[in-house]
Design an enzyme around this catalytic site. Structure first.
Site, short mmCIF file in Angstrom:
data_model
loop_
_atom_site.label_atom_id
_atom_site.label_comp_id
_atom_site.label_asym_id
_atom_site.label_seq_id
_atom_site.Cartn_x
_atom_site.Cartn_y
_atom_site.Cartn_z
N THR A 26 48.29 -11.27 44.71
CA THR A 26 49.24 -11.45 45.67
C THR A 26 49.85 -10.04 46.17
OG1 THR A 26 50.14 -13.56 44.09
CG2 THR A 26 51.88 -12.07 45.50
N LYS A 33 52.51 -17.53 49.69
CA LYS A 33 52.63 -17.32 48.17
C LYS A 33 54.01 -16.96 47.98
CE LYS A 33 51.79 -16.62 43.79
NZ LYS A 33 50.78 -15.74 43.16
#
Length: 290
Positions: A97, A172
């Protein structure tokens, strides 16, 4: 079956690489701490390499799951970065991420090396990685995604392409924004029940069957009630992710008032020594407030 490299053997990457080996792929791993890579090889077979570049040599796919933007740049572009070892036509799949900006930067660098780049951040936590039940949200060229998706399937419950480079990372962000408010709401609900003298298990049994039900409620309420916070995604990592969300929100003009507030609550949890507690530890802050 493909020849693969996996870079980064943390709590997520270690079991993900294991699923790839179990699926029959030829897997070479790299980890910043070599002992972790050696342990993985002893457990799963395959091979370990001392640098990302050597791990990536001859691989059809190189997967990464590291810490942050700088870590990802280093494994891709460093002195012994993976891009220098990858063959033309190979696909780099990043499960870290990170910001959409660094994803787009690295996608451009990859193209210069004749390599495709798919951003593929994940959700599902350590349990999802261990059980091969992750949600994988992807960005990048359709052709690169089509090549990578059957490989990602080794540890995915669902895998979808959401758009061009960076789209996976933005998705995300949506995931983390949704989780932040949900966990705070659950923490407040359970704390409220305790203050009111109710049995939290009985409360959850009832409200979980209605509109209040969630994965967090089903999987975290018992440990939250016991003040146990060693079961998932760490507060430090959540704050890193929320920082990306807030910065991107400013850039695109999206208001994130709840996310900003919960980020500050997590900052208070860090001040309590909860850096490595899981995200459900928001309830510990409420208990401290009295």
């Amino acid at each position: 079956m493909a020849k693969l490299a996996f870079l980064g053997l943390g709590v997520m990457g270690y079991p993900m690489a294991g699923h790839l080996k179990a699926a029959g792929h030829e897997v070479t791993v790299y980890n910043r701490t070599p002992a972790k890579a050696e342990k993985w090889v002893a457990e799963h077979g395959g091979a370990a390499a001392p640098t990302p570049r050597e791990a990536a040599q001859g691989a059809d796919f190189v997967m990464s799951c590291v810490g942050n933007d700088d870590d990802l740049r280093e494994v891709c572009l460093g002195k012994d970065g993976a891009f220098k070892g990858m063959k033309t036509g190979a696909v780099f799949v990043d499960h870290t991420t990170v910001s959409a900006a660094v994803t787009r930067e690295l996608a451009g660098e990859a193209a210069g090396h004749g390599v495709a780049f798919v951003d593929a951040p994940i959700s599902g936590g350590q349990a999802g990685a261990e059980n091969g039940q992750l949600s994988v949200m992807c960005g990048g060229d359709q052709s690169a995604y089509d090549k990578a998706e059957p490989v990602i399937a080794a540890y995915a419950k669902i895998c979808r392409r959401l758009g061009e480079s960076g789209a996976g990372q933005v998705t995300k962000m949506c995931n983390q924004i949704a989780i932040a408010g949900l966990v705070q709401g659950l923490a407040e609900s359970l704390n409220f029940a305790e203050k009111a003298g109710l049995d939290s298990a009985s409360v959850v049994e009832v409200i979980s069957q209605g509109a209040a039900g969630s994965w967090q409620m089903a999987n975290r309420y018992e440990t939250m009630a016991k003040n146990e916070f060693e079961f998932g995604f760490a507060v430090d990592w959540m704050r890193k992710d929320l920082g990306i969300c807030l910065k991107t929100g400013d850039e695109i003009g999206a208001s994130l008032p709840v996310t900003a507030l919960v980020d500050q609550f997590y900052k208070e949890v860090q001040a309590m020594g909860g850096n490595r507690w899981d995200t459900s530890s928001l309830i510990a802050r409420l208990r401290k407030l009295g």
